[in-house]
Design a protein around this motif. Sequence first.
Motif, mmCIF file in Angstrom:
data_model
loop_
_atom_site.group_PDB
_atom_site.id
_atom_site.type_symbol
_atom_site.label_atom_id
_atom_site.label_comp_id
_atom_site.label_asym_id
_atom_site.label_seq_id
_atom_site.Cartn_x
_atom_site.Cartn_y
_atom_site.Cartn_z
ATOM 1 N N GLY A 142 -8.238 3.031 10.718
ATOM 2 C CA GLY A 142 -8.204 1.764 10.006
ATOM 3 C C GLY A 142 -6.807 1.221 9.813
ATOM 4 N N VAL A 143 -5.786 2.078 9.834
ATOM 5 C CA VAL A 143 -4.412 1.611 9.619
ATOM 6 C C VAL A 143 -3.948 0.746 10.781
ATOM 7 C CG1 VAL A 143 -2.004 2.334 9.389
ATOM 8 C CG2 VAL A 143 -3.790 3.525 8.103
ATOM 9 N N LEU A 144 -4.210 1.194 12.013
ATOM 10 C CA LEU A 144 -3.807 0.404 13.170
ATOM 11 C C LEU A 144 -4.553 -0.928 13.201
ATOM 12 C CD1 LEU A 144 -2.202 0.071 15.740
ATOM 13 C CD2 LEU A 144 -3.965 1.366 16.957
ATOM 14 N N ALA A 145 -5.854 -0.896 12.914
ATOM 15 C CA ALA A 145 -6.619 -2.143 12.871
ATOM 16 C C ALA A 145 -6.092 -3.075 11.774
ATOM 17 C CB ALA A 145 -8.099 -1.828 12.644
ATOM 18 N N TRP A 146 -5.673 -2.496 10.632
ATOM 19 C CA TRP A 146 -5.101 -3.310 9.547
ATOM 20 C C TRP A 146 -3.864 -4.053 10.035
ATOM 21 C CZ3 TRP A 146 -0.607 -4.148 6.957
ATOM 22 C CH2 TRP A 146 -0.674 -4.784 5.709
ATOM 23 N N TRP A 147 -2.992 -3.343 10.737
ATOM 24 C CA TRP A 147 -1.785 -3.978 11.241
ATOM 25 C C TRP A 147 -2.084 -5.031 12.296
ATOM 26 C CZ3 TRP A 147 2.865 -4.488 9.378
ATOM 27 C CH2 TRP A 147 3.319 -3.575 8.424
ATOM 28 N N GLN A 148 -3.089 -4.806 13.115
ATOM 29 C CA GLN A 148 -3.483 -5.818 14.091
ATOM 30 C C GLN A 148 -3.924 -7.099 13.399
ATOM 31 O OE1 GLN A 148 -6.474 -3.676 16.230
ATOM 32 N NE2 GLN A 148 -5.021 -2.537 17.483
ATOM 33 N N CYS A 149 -4.710 -6.944 12.346
ATOM 34 C CA CYS A 149 -5.169 -8.113 11.601
ATOM 35 C C CYS A 149 -4.021 -8.785 10.845
ATOM 36 C CB CYS A 149 -6.276 -7.715 10.630
ATOM 37 S SG CYS A 149 -7.822 -7.250 11.433
ATOM 38 N N ALA A 150 -3.107 -7.981 10.306
ATOM 39 C CA ALA A 150 -1.969 -8.542 9.576
ATOM 40 C C ALA A 150 -1.086 -9.363 10.505
ATOM 41 C CB ALA A 150 -1.163 -7.419 8.924
ATOM 42 N N VAL A 151 -0.798 -8.829 11.684
ATOM 43 C CA VAL A 151 0.037 -9.554 12.655
ATOM 44 C C VAL A 151 -0.668 -10.832 13.106
ATOM 45 C CG1 VAL A 151 0.995 -9.461 14.985
ATOM 46 C CG2 VAL A 151 1.283 -7.522 13.434
ATOM 47 N N GLY A 152 -1.962 -10.733 13.406
ATOM 48 C CA GLY A 152 -2.703 -11.915 13.826
ATOM 49 C C GLY A 152 -2.756 -12.986 12.752
ATOM 50 N N SER A 153 -2.953 -12.586 11.505
ATOM 51 C CA SER A 153 -2.995 -13.550 10.401
ATOM 52 C C SER A 153 -1.663 -14.262 10.235
ATOM 53 C CB SER A 153 -3.373 -12.839 9.095
ATOM 54 O OG SER A 153 -4.649 -12.245 9.192
ATOM 55 N N ALA A 154 -0.572 -13.513 10.397
ATOM 56 C CA ALA A 154 0.762 -14.100 10.223
ATOM 57 C C ALA A 154 1.136 -15.027 11.377
ATOM 58 C CB ALA A 154 1.799 -12.978 10.094
ATOM 59 N N VAL A 155 0.786 -14.631 12.593
ATOM 60 C CA VAL A 155 1.195 -15.408 13.773
ATOM 61 C C VAL A 155 0.347 -16.670 13.940
ATOM 62 C CG1 VAL A 155 1.322 -15.348 16.295
ATOM 63 C CG2 VAL A 155 2.124 -13.394 14.960
ATOM 64 N N LEU A 156 -0.936 -16.583 13.606
ATOM 65 C CA LEU A 156 -1.855 -17.691 13.897
ATOM 66 C C LEU A 156 -2.233 -18.500 12.668
ATOM 67 C CD1 LEU A 156 -4.291 -15.805 16.313
ATOM 68 C CD2 LEU A 156 -2.398 -17.310 16.935
ATOM 69 N N TRP A 157 -1.454 -18.427 11.594
ATOM 70 C CA TRP A 157 -1.868 -19.058 10.338
ATOM 71 C C TRP A 157 -1.976 -20.573 10.439
ATOM 72 C CZ3 TRP A 157 1.273 -22.402 7.416
ATOM 73 C CH2 TRP A 157 2.611 -22.495 7.840
ATOM 74 N N MET A 158 -1.300 -21.187 11.425
ATOM 75 C CA MET A 158 -1.356 -22.638 11.589
ATOM 76 C C MET A 158 -2.510 -23.083 12.483
ATOM 77 S SD MET A 158 0.790 -24.436 9.857
ATOM 78 C CE MET A 158 0.850 -25.959 10.807
ATOM 79 N N ALA A 159 -3.187 -22.148 13.127
ATOM 80 C CA ALA A 159 -4.214 -22.503 14.101
ATOM 81 C C ALA A 159 -5.338 -23.358 13.515
ATOM 82 C CB ALA A 159 -4.775 -21.238 14.745
ATOM 83 N N GLY A 188 -7.997 5.512 -0.745
ATOM 84 C CA GLY A 188 -6.705 5.938 -1.262
ATOM 85 C C GLY A 188 -5.661 6.133 -0.177
ATOM 86 N N GLN A 189 -5.688 5.287 0.862
ATOM 87 C CA GLN A 189 -4.807 5.457 2.019
ATOM 88 C C GLN A 189 -3.845 4.291 2.220
ATOM 89 O OE1 GLN A 189 -7.630 6.123 5.207
ATOM 90 N NE2 GLN A 189 -7.553 8.340 4.929
ATOM 91 N N LEU A 190 -3.670 3.455 1.221
ATOM 92 C CA LEU A 190 -2.757 2.322 1.374
ATOM 93 C C LEU A 190 -1.329 2.777 1.672
ATOM 94 C CD1 LEU A 190 -3.885 -0.190 -1.409
ATOM 95 C CD2 LEU A 190 -4.174 -0.408 1.069
ATOM 96 N N ARG A 191 -0.970 3.953 1.209
ATOM 97 C CA ARG A 191 0.401 4.441 1.424
ATOM 98 C C ARG A 191 0.693 4.648 2.908
ATOM 99 N NH1 ARG A 191 -2.763 8.626 -0.132
ATOM 100 N NH2 ARG A 191 -2.627 10.617 1.015
ATOM 101 N N PHE A 192 -0.338 4.853 3.709
ATOM 102 C CA PHE A 192 -0.132 5.086 5.142
ATOM 103 C C PHE A 192 0.199 3.807 5.912
ATOM 104 C CE2 PHE A 192 -2.919 8.696 3.969
ATOM 105 C CZ PHE A 192 -2.094 9.738 4.376
ATOM 106 N N LEU A 193 0.117 2.665 5.231
ATOM 107 C CA LEU A 193 0.473 1.412 5.899
ATOM 108 C C LEU A 193 1.976 1.303 6.125
ATOM 109 C CD1 LEU A 193 -1.854 -1.102 4.007
ATOM 110 C CD2 LEU A 193 -2.163 -0.164 6.312
ATOM 111 N N ARG A 194 2.722 2.100 5.408
ATOM 112 C CA ARG A 194 4.178 2.093 5.600
ATOM 113 C C ARG A 194 4.503 2.817 6.900
ATOM 114 N NH1 ARG A 194 8.744 4.211 1.242
ATOM 115 N NH2 ARG A 194 10.575 3.621 2.502
ATOM 116 N N LEU A 195 5.255 2.136 7.771
ATOM 117 C CA LEU A 195 5.551 2.673 9.092
ATOM 118 C C LEU A 195 6.951 3.273 9.125
ATOM 119 C CD1 LEU A 195 4.190 -0.292 11.234
ATOM 120 C CD2 LEU A 195 2.974 1.772 10.524
ATOM 121 N N ASP A 196 7.114 4.324 9.930
ATOM 122 C CA ASP A 196 8.448 4.883 10.136
ATOM 123 C C ASP A 196 8.962 4.458 11.507
ATOM 124 O OD1 ASP A 196 7.236 6.548 12.072
ATOM 125 O OD2 ASP A 196 6.818 8.078 10.573
#
Length: 319
Positions: free
Chosen positions: A209-226, A80-88
């Motif tokens: 887990g939130v920081l790791a989620w963002w690391q994976c999200a950034v990697g997925s977006a940047v390397l999607w053509m690899a 129940g922590q998806l709300r913490f993905l929102r960054l300030d």
Amino acid sequence: MSRYPDPAQMAAASIDQTTQAASRTPGDALGGVLPFVLGSALLGSIGIFVHMAQAGALTATWFRCAFGLLGLTAWLLWRGQLRFLRLDRSTAVWVLLASVLMVLGWVLFFAAMERISAGVAVVLFHMQPMWVLVLGALCLGEQPGRKRVGAVAVAMLGLVLATGILEQAASQQGTQAQYWLGVGMCLLGAFLTAAVTVIARRLRAMPAGVLAWWQCAVGSAVLWMAPAMEGWPAWGAAWGWLAALGLVHTATAYALIYTGMARLPTGRIAVLQFVYPAIAILVDWQYFGHRLGTLQMVGVLVMGAAIWYAERRASGKTA
């Protein structure tokens, strides 16, 4: 990248001081060590999965990020922590910076494993504990103490011996440019990962887990053509090995590591990080048949003694 400015100014400093004091209670110390060590032990087997997947560095990194993102999303949803993905504003820049640095570190790691053995790559890539101590002192104001610095220095000496790099330097392979390029990639990746560790300490009020989620999200977006550029792996076993890089060695391992990291001082994290390379050496020996020489065995024993000494002192302080 020699130093990070204060990301959240006085507000973040206040949070950091409060959580740092709390992390030194006996219950938090024990609760931090167990998940951190377990997550590090999981990461120690990553060489097997990369070897079996037979994918390029960028493709392996994308799969790790994509499947890691799926696993971490499910984990945060269950908690129940998806709300913490929102960054300030006070955390967004630092979360994104940590994500970019970690993805770069993963690419360097997988690229290095194409040039040197998996165990040596893992060990060299994690010659970061001294950087963690230095950056922790500069950015967080943490003072690890002379004895802890000494323990980490001794463990790093054992680490150098355990890699077998001295034997490689004296051999014909040691003269090959590709070998030393792999070594250089590992050393650069070690610094980037140490920087991520320090940033994670600043963001420890963030749920695990939130920081790791963002690391994976950034990697997925940047390397999607690899995968399209390097070629998609054949459907079947290769996909299973690559999926495990994300689900096991990222989603599960990093959730455990960040859970422990939030409860441990930087000096103790620096010492416990030697669990990962120690496991990797054993895996490299048992699975890939890379038998440890005499100096390597001495190095493993030196690392183990240094970790035991530092942990015994840490336990005595929190008892």
